[in-house]
Enzyme design. Structure first.
Site, PDB file in Angstrom:
ATOM      1  CE  LYS A   1      18.394  33.022 -47.792  1.00  0.00           C
ATOM      2  NZ  LYS A   1      19.088  31.956 -48.558  1.00  0.00           N
TER       3      LYS A   1
ATOM      4  CG  ASN B   1      19.338  38.070 -47.600  1.00  0.00           C
ATOM      5  OD1 ASN B   1      20.301  38.757 -47.285  1.00  0.00           O
ATOM      6  ND2 ASN B   1      19.437  37.049 -48.435  1.00  0.00           N
TER       7      ASN B   1
ATOM      8  CG  HIS C   1      26.608  30.736 -47.356  1.00  0.00           C
ATOM      9  ND1 HIS C   1      27.113  31.612 -48.304  1.00  0.00           N
ATOM     10  CD2 HIS C   1      25.264  30.717 -47.528  1.00  0.00           C
ATOM     11  CE1 HIS C   1      26.105  32.102 -49.016  1.00  0.00           C
ATOM     12  NE2 HIS C   1      24.981  31.560 -48.577  1.00  0.00           N
TER      13      HIS C   1
END
Length: 452
Positions: free
Chosen positions: A113, A136, A182
């Protein structure tokens, strides 16, 4: 006056506090850690009240709305208490999106990403679009909304940021892939993580564009289970498409949006490997979706410079190339890195294991890896799995030793690849620190080695 509490005093939190103040809210920022000098000074100069190294719960629970840092899990007692009493808890992205009429491009995925966001931003900027980069990566979205007037934003969105998005509308949505990552934030339930990533499709409208990699099984499985009412542009690596989308075939990458067709040889771009073919096609489809022309897209691809720590060449010593892929903190990222290698490779891996299943790397390791250097405090899992599969395995806890050993094991024309598959926190502050130390060690080695 509406009371807004910002939890977390990093880039997103301070930006959100500045925007909230400018919009007339009573703002209080709270960080359980210590603020950096720069952020503390910014808040002081803006006369925004804040606290650090503690959370005054009574004041936080008195808020009308809370803007939460993505680094704070929703499972912590304070967040649970806020939600139990009905206090909205949102992200900086959600808050800032209320105050801009810009078209928003959201990009997510377990891997790729950042590269895709940087490339999409670069393509649009090269094409003359008035575009910002946030989420981000880069500067705070909220602060850019406050101080800039962009017509477009490219937003890199992690699952943590998506978790606190509710009403935000994205005009273009990109989902590159979903692989286990995660899971500690999602009760070790992979479907919960998939659901988090699919929040990229919230509030979809028929004229929105959704770009996705159709080689990611969790993505295609979810799309088969549910209908999403928007234009869909798949990306694939295994052949042509009958309709719109992007595909790579015989070294050529082609993107098709309506009558707009763009083709380029990947060798004519600075992006290497199959994973970057996916990233490139997704970014090109983004550019096409908002109206960039072929000449601008081609120029943008030729001039793009990827972020550091992502298959970054950092030097050649005695004919041995060193590549820094410190950002590869999971097995899927390493899979793509090893797929990109076209020479025998000395692979440096290790760190804090995240429940990795290394078996998916076996075939690539057999094809490309001549030696494995384990750089970590506990290398037992790596050694146990690859013992007998890799001719040479060496363990160390020193980056300089790993680099020197890599040079001694590689021949001229071969590659030493740092692609750890693990978190960095056993020996380094973060993946940036690990990559920076690797780059420095290579530079020092180059200065000391006498070319034969």
């Amino acid at each position: 006056m509406k009371k807004v509490v910002v939890l977390g005093g990093g880039e997103s939190g301070v930006g959100a506090a500045l925007l909230a103040q400018a919009k007339g809210f009573d703002v209080f920022l709270s960080d359980k850690g210590k603020l950096t000098d720069a952020y503390r000074t910014t808040l002081q100069q803006a006369t925004i009240e804040f606290e650090e190294e503690k959370h005054t719960e009574s004041r936080i629970l008195d808020a009308d709305e809370v803007i939460k840092s993505p680094g704070i899990p929703g499972s912590v007692p304070l967040i649970k208490a806020l939600r139990a009493q009905g206090t909205p808890v949102i992200s900086e992205i959600e808050f800032a999106a209320r105050y801009t009429d810009a078209r928003l491009i959201g990009i997510t995925g377990s891997n790729g990403k950042t590269t895709t966001s940087l490339l999409a931003y670069h393509l649009l900027k090269t094409a003359g679009f008035n575009v910002g980069l946030a989420g981000n990566i880069g500067d705070s979205f909220a602060e850019q909304v406050l101080n800039q007037s962009f017509d477009y934003y490219v937003l890199e969105l992690s699952s943590f940021q998506l978790d606190d998005l509710y009403d935000t509308h994205l005009d273009v949505r990109v989902l590159l892939n979903i692989t286990p990552d995660h899971l500690d934030r999602y009760n070790y339930d992979f479907q919960q993580y998939v659901d988090s990533k699919f929040r990229i499709l919230q509030n979809a409208r028929p004229d929105d564009t959704f770009i996705y990699f159709d080689g990611s099984q969790p993505v295609t499985d979810q799309l088969a289970r549910q209908t999403y009412p928007l234009r869909q542009l798949p990306v694939r690596l295994d052949g042509d498409l009958s309709g719109e989308g992007g595909y790579a075939l015989n070294g050529q990458s082609t993107a098709r949006t309506g009558a707009h067709v763009f083709t380029i040889a990947q060798a004519d771009t600075p992006l290497r490997g199959p994973h970057n073919a996916i990233n490139m096609l997704a970014a090109v489809l983004v550019a096409q979706a908002v109206g960039a022309d072929n000449n601008a897209i081609a120029e943008g691809l030729r001039t793009f410079q990827n972020a550091a720590h992502r298959l970054e060449p950092v030097g050649t010593v005695n004919g041995v190339q060193f590549i820094n892929d410190s950002k590869a903190t999971n097995v899927d990222s390493v899979f793509y890195a090893l797929s990109s290698m076209d020479t025998p490779t000395v692979w440096i891996a290790g760190g804090q294991d995240k429940g990795n299943d290394y078996s998916q790397l076996d075939e690539l390791v057999g094809q490309h890896v001549k030696a494995l250097i384990c750089l970590g405090v506990d290398n037992q899992k790596l050694v146990a799995h690859f013992g007998g599969r890799v001719p040479v395995i060496y363990e160390t806890q020193q980056i300089t030793d790993a680099v020197a050993k890599g040079l001694s094991l590689a021949e001229p024309g071969e590659t030493v690849l740092l692609s750890p598959a693990c978190a960095s926190f056993d020996l380094f502050r973060n993946y940036l620190d690990r990559g920076d130390q690797f780059r420095t060690a290579v530079a020092r080695l180059a200065d000391t080695v006498v070319t034969p």
